[in-house]
Design an enzyme around this catalytic site. Structure first.
Site, PDB file in Angstrom:
ATOM      1  N   ASP A 172       0.910  -1.220  -0.649  1.00  0.00           N
ATOM      2  CA  ASP A 172       0.202  -0.243   0.404  1.00  0.00           C
ATOM      3  C   ASP A 172       1.018   1.155   0.420  1.00  0.00           C
ATOM      4  O   ASP A 172       0.174   2.075  -1.052  1.00  0.00           O
ATOM      5  CB  ASP A 172      -1.276   0.117   0.727  1.00  0.00           C
ATOM      6  N   MET A 173       1.738   1.392   1.060  1.00  0.00           N
ATOM      7  CA  MET A 173       2.862   2.506   1.364  1.00  0.00           C
ATOM      8  C   MET A 173       3.558   2.770  -0.601  1.00  0.00           C
ATOM      9  O   MET A 173       3.821   3.768  -0.843  1.00  0.00           O
ATOM     10  CB  MET A 173       3.513   2.428   2.020  1.00  0.00           C
TER      11      MET A 173
ATOM     12  N   GLN B 226       1.865   2.562  -3.580  1.00  0.00           N
ATOM     13  CA  GLN B 226       1.197   2.766  -4.365  1.00  0.00           C
ATOM     14  C   GLN B 226       1.075   4.480  -4.945  1.00  0.00           C
ATOM     15  O   GLN B 226       0.878   4.997  -5.900  1.00  0.00           O
ATOM     16  CB  GLN B 226      -0.561   2.672  -3.724  1.00  0.00           C
TER      17      GLN B 226
ATOM     18  N   HIS C 140      -7.150  -3.192  -1.744  1.00  0.00           N
ATOM     19  CA  HIS C 140      -7.598  -1.886  -0.838  1.00  0.00           C
ATOM     20  C   HIS C 140      -7.766  -1.142  -1.056  1.00  0.00           C
ATOM     21  O   HIS C 140      -6.581  -0.460  -1.488  1.00  0.00           O
ATOM     22  CB  HIS C 140      -6.637  -2.983   0.185  1.00  0.00           C
TER      23      HIS C 140
HETATM   24  P1  NAD Z   1       3.000  -8.458  -0.612  1.00  0.00           P
HETATM   25  O1  NAD Z   1       3.719  -6.816  -0.261  1.00  0.00           O
HETATM   26  O2  NAD Z   1       3.464  -9.810  -0.679  1.00  0.00           O
HETATM   27  O3  NAD Z   1       4.231  -7.783  -2.508  1.00  0.00           O
HETATM   28  C1  NAD Z   1       4.225  -6.786  -2.781  1.00  0.00           C
HETATM   29  C2  NAD Z   1       4.922  -6.938  -4.172  1.00  0.00           C
HETATM   30  O4  NAD Z   1       4.515  -5.947  -4.676  1.00  0.00           O
HETATM   31  C3  NAD Z   1       5.829  -7.741  -4.213  1.00  0.00           C
HETATM   32  O5  NAD Z   1       6.082  -8.727  -5.649  1.00  0.00           O
HETATM   33  C4  NAD Z   1       6.869  -6.436  -4.470  1.00  0.00           C
HETATM   34  O6  NAD Z   1       8.024  -6.986  -5.542  1.00  0.00           O
HETATM   35  C5  NAD Z   1       6.261  -5.539  -5.394  1.00  0.00           C
HETATM   36  N1  NAD Z   1       6.690  -4.052  -5.556  1.00  0.00           N
HETATM   37  C6  NAD Z   1       6.923  -3.436  -4.367  1.00  0.00           C
HETATM   38  N2  NAD Z   1       7.178  -1.750  -5.046  1.00  0.00           N
HETATM   39  C7  NAD Z   1       7.067  -2.198  -5.829  1.00  0.00           C
HETATM   40  C8  NAD Z   1       6.682  -1.166  -7.289  1.00  0.00           C
HETATM   41  N3  NAD Z   1       7.510  -0.170  -6.535  1.00  0.00           N
HETATM   42  N4  NAD Z   1       6.272  -1.475  -7.813  1.00  0.00           N
HETATM   43  C9  NAD Z   1       6.171  -2.787  -9.119  1.00  0.00           C
HETATM   44  N5  NAD Z   1       6.469  -3.775  -8.073  1.00  0.00           N
HETATM   45  C10 NAD Z   1       6.786  -3.562  -6.751  1.00  0.00           C
HETATM   46  O7  NAD Z   1       1.803  -7.188  -0.937  1.00  0.00           O
HETATM   47  P2  NAD Z   1      -0.074  -8.186  -0.754  1.00  0.00           P
HETATM   48  O8  NAD Z   1       0.359  -8.342   0.645  1.00  0.00           O
HETATM   49  O9  NAD Z   1       0.488  -8.901  -1.590  1.00  0.00           O
HETATM   50  O10 NAD Z   1      -0.527  -6.837  -0.830  1.00  0.00           O
HETATM   51  C11 NAD Z   1      -0.887  -6.475  -2.216  1.00  0.00           C
HETATM   52  C12 NAD Z   1      -2.191  -5.745  -1.811  1.00  0.00           C
HETATM   53  O11 NAD Z   1      -3.657  -6.403  -1.314  1.00  0.00           O
HETATM   54  C13 NAD Z   1      -2.476  -4.226  -0.850  1.00  0.00           C
HETATM   55  O12 NAD Z   1      -2.420  -3.057  -1.381  1.00  0.00           O
HETATM   56  C14 NAD Z   1      -2.470  -4.928   0.335  1.00  0.00           C
HETATM   57  O13 NAD Z   1      -3.126  -4.317   0.520  1.00  0.00           O
HETATM   58  C15 NAD Z   1      -3.876  -6.103  -0.619  1.00  0.00           C
HETATM   59  N6  NAD Z   1      -4.211  -6.647   0.125  1.00  0.00           N
HETATM   60  C16 NAD Z   1      -3.221  -8.078   0.911  1.00  0.00           C
HETATM   61  C17 NAD Z   1      -3.272  -9.205   1.154  1.00  0.00           C
HETATM   62  C18 NAD Z   1      -2.794 -10.222   2.464  1.00  0.00           C
HETATM   63  O14 NAD Z   1      -3.393 -11.317   2.656  1.00  0.00           O
HETATM   64  N7  NAD Z   1      -1.802 -10.196   1.978  1.00  0.00           N
HETATM   65  C19 NAD Z   1      -5.322  -9.658   1.164  1.00  0.00           C
HETATM   66  C20 NAD Z   1      -6.076  -8.597   1.070  1.00  0.00           C
HETATM   67  C21 NAD Z   1      -5.731  -7.450   0.575  1.00  0.00           C
END
Ligand code: NAD
Ligand code: MG
Length: 350
Positions: free
Chosen positions: A77-78, A80, A102
């Site tokens: 999220d941070m 985005q 989210h």
């Molecule tokens: P994560 O930390 O598991 O994965 C993040 C991905 O983004 C990684 O592949 C990373 O390499 C990539 N990344 C990081 N910075 C980047 C950038 N500047 N440009 C391109 N790629 C970049 O994240 P997550 O937990 O899957 O969360 C992703 C979204 O899903 C968030 O909005 C979160 O709130 C939401 N969400 C997560 C969950 C959960 O269970 N983890 C559940 C529902 C919603």
């Protein structure tokens, strides 16, 4: 969904930006549901190899976004806001759909999407590994979806199509708003799931140990056995838990539970909710993140250094079924993702 499906013609090409917990599960499920999926990642980023190994075409976020009808933002999220402002705003096609998992950035105004874009969210109610596993066995994780802006008049249809592609429509789809999804998600993790539960466990442990009981016994009573209780909640609510525990445990629950979580606790929960709603929490969190996480790291270290962690580590080493799980986790990418230390947003910015 297959080639004979009339909605096939309307299937958007999808760019999944980010390949962590959610990104990997979304990309794999959508591809298996017949969507054309490209993954957008920073070249050399930590999850690029995983996406390539899974057979995806990996492009830069700019290239992936430029050719997609729908861009799913699945980075932490941070990051985005910067990703949208620096990359997506300039590269997304006119009239494309910006999809989130989210609502945080859009709801709190950190991202103000271009007026021509449809903006929606689909949030599976489970971690990515479960979203993938359920899909693979022909089921699905329930999803909630919402529309923020809808210039095309198709945003809701697209959100439902996306949720169906994840397998969510096999389980349950509930319509929400960006405001409701964001505020309830933050409240849940703060007051109950992460903050509330860990503080409750730590306090219970401290009370027993300070009273002279062995830390090992305290650990079993206040942390280890919590799983049994939560499993019963999950399967059949509090009713099922009451059916399974002894009469003595039930009576103790009735008379002592309300002394631990009382009207004062509830009033503080309401304060927490107010600070989420009025933007105080997000303002503090953004400032903390921008300052390089000084307090975050201190709090994290305090949790890691809590005495319950040391005794827990020793006791868990003797639970053979946990050793098996750990071995499997390193052998299968899905399970390894459930732990996901290497792709945690904080780990990445460190
Ligand atoms: P994560 O930390 O598991 O994965 C993040 C991905 O983004 C990684 O592949 C990373 O390499 C990539 N990344 C990081 N910075 C980047 C950038 N500047 N440009 C391109 N790629 C970049 O994240 P997550 O937990 O899957 O969360 C992703 C979204 O899903 C968030 O909005 C979160 O709130 C939401 N969400 C997560 C969950 C959960 O269970 N983890 C559940 C529902 C919603
Ligand atoms: Mg805590």
């Amino acid at each position: 969904m297959n080639a004979s499906n009339p909605s096939q013609a309307a299937k958007p090409t999808i760019a999944v930006i980010g390949y962590g917990s959610q990104g990997r599960a979304h990309a794999l499920n959508l591809r298996d549901s017949g969507f054309d999926v490209v993954v957008g990642l920073r070249p050399g980023g930590p999850t690029e190899v995983k996406a390539l190994t899974d057979g995806f075409t990996v492009k830069t976020p700019a290239e992936a976004a430029a050719n997609a009808d729908l861009v799913a933002v699945l980075t932490p999220d941070m990051v985005q806001k910067k990703l949208y402002n620096d990359v997506l705003a300039a590269n997304m096609k006119q009239g494309a759909c910006l999809m989130f998992a989210h609502g945080l950035n859009v709801h709190f105004g950190m991202i103000s999407p271009r007026a021509d874009l449809d903006v929606a969210l689909v949030a599976p109610k489970g971690p990515g590994a479960l979203v993938r596993r359920e899909y693979e066995i022909g089921r699905g994780v329930p999803c909630i979806y919402a529309v923020h802006q809808d210039p095309s008049g198709r945003a809701e249809e697209l959100a439902k199509l996306y949720a169906a592609g994840l397998g969510g429509a096999r389980a349950n789809l509930i319509k929400t708003t960006f405001k409701e999804e964001t505020e309830t998600d933050l409240f849940g993790e703060q007051a109950v799931l992460c903050g509330g539960a860990s503080a409750l466990v730590q306090a219970g442990f401290e009370v027993l140990v300070e009273a002279g009981y062995q830390p090992e016994i305290a650990y079993y009573e206040v942390l280890h056995e919590l799983k049994l209780i939560v499993d019963l909640f999950y399967e059949g609510g509090i009713t099922r838990m009451l059916e399974f525990v002894s009469e003595t445990a039930q009576y103790g629950d009735f008379v002592s539970g309300p002394r631990v979580i009382n009207a004062d606790t509830k009033a503080r929960m309401k304060d927490i909710l107010s600070e989420i709603q009025d933007g105080t929490f997000i303002q503090h969190w953004v400032a903390e993140y921008d300052a390089g996480l000084p307090n975050y790291r201190k709090f994290q270290q305090a949790d890691i250094d809590h005495p319950i962690e040391k005794v827990g580590k020793e006791l868990r080493a003797k639970m053979q079924w946990l050793q098996q799980n750990a071995a499997q986790a390193t052998a299968t990418p899905d399970a390894a993702q459930a732990a996901k230390p290497s792709t945690h947003p904080i780990a990445e910015t460190a």
